[in-house]
Design an enzyme around this catalytic site. Structure first.
Site, PDB file in Angstrom:
ATOM      1  N   HIS A  41      -8.115  -6.838   3.461  1.00  0.00           N
ATOM      2  CA  HIS A  41      -7.922  -6.411   4.853  1.00  0.00           C
ATOM      3  C   HIS A  41      -8.759  -5.162   5.102  1.00  0.00           C
ATOM      4  CE1 HIS A  41      -5.322  -3.649   2.661  1.00  0.00           C
ATOM      5  NE2 HIS A  41      -5.472  -2.832   3.691  1.00  0.00           N
ATOM      6  N   HIS A 126     -13.859  -0.775   6.342  1.00  0.00           N
ATOM      7  CA  HIS A 126     -14.244  -1.365   5.062  1.00  0.00           C
ATOM      8  C   HIS A 126     -13.106  -2.218   4.521  1.00  0.00           C
ATOM      9  CE1 HIS A 126     -11.856   2.127   3.923  1.00  0.00           C
ATOM     10  NE2 HIS A 126     -11.602   1.484   2.779  1.00  0.00           N
TER      11      HIS A 126
END
Length: 184
Positions: A41, A126
């Site tokens: 995620h 990220h």
């Protein structure tokens, strides 16, 4: 009772891409804990320990703040590390998505009425793939990161944002979506 929460978007990166990174990293004598594929995620905001009675209000505020926010096209591209190349602790895949800042701003705005303070750190979207415990060959690793800086792992659309509980176990975290907001 408290729950450990964050607001994020789950992603599915092709297994073939992850296997390639794992092989390359192994060949560089880098060791650590890989993030399970089902836990991949990117995070807009880590909330930490939150008292359970506040969760419905966080959900309501999040839904309201994101009600007019549009889907965002994203590229999962390049590899990087935190905090730096000399002492890497986290290996990540970058999220290149013009417009993702709009989602981040809406998330932050939704939390202000609940007393959450503004973050002082730069938002760098990220996907963490590895928590590095030990590595050697700093130059080889830096060269590998440089070689992978433009590698495209995946093109996707950010269609939803979730309030996610992180349940810590001896086998690693288990993530449970408590609320999901679909973007326009």
């Amino acid at each position: 009772m408290k729950k450990r929460l964050f607001i994020g978007t789950t992603v599915t990166i092709p297994s073939s891409e992850l296997k390639k990174i794992k092989k390359d990293i192994s060949n560089l004598d880098i060791f650590g804990k890989w993030v399970e594929e089902e836990n991949l995620h990117f995070t807009y905001r880590f909330l930490g320990e939150v008292l359970s009675p506040f969760i419905p209000e966080i959900s309501k505020n999040l839904m309201k703040a994101l009600s007019n926010v549009k889907k965002v096209e994203a590229e999962l591209k390049g590899l990087g590390v935190f905090p730096n190349n000399k002492t890497p602790r986290v290996l990540w895949i970058g999220v290149n998505a013009p417009g993702i800042e709009t989602i981040k701003i809406a998330v932050d705005e939704s939390l202000k009425p609940m007393g959450f303070k503004e973050e002082n750190k730069e938002f760098i979207p990220h996907v963490t793939v590895l928590r590095i415990k030990k590595f050697r060959h700093r130059i080889k690793f830096s060269n590998y990161l440089n070689k992978m800086k433009d590698h495209l792992f995946l093109k996707t659309t950010v269609k939803e944002v979730s309030l996610i509980e992180s349940i810590l176990t001896s086998d690693g975290p288990v993530y449970k979506k408590l609320e999901t907001v679909k973007l326009l």
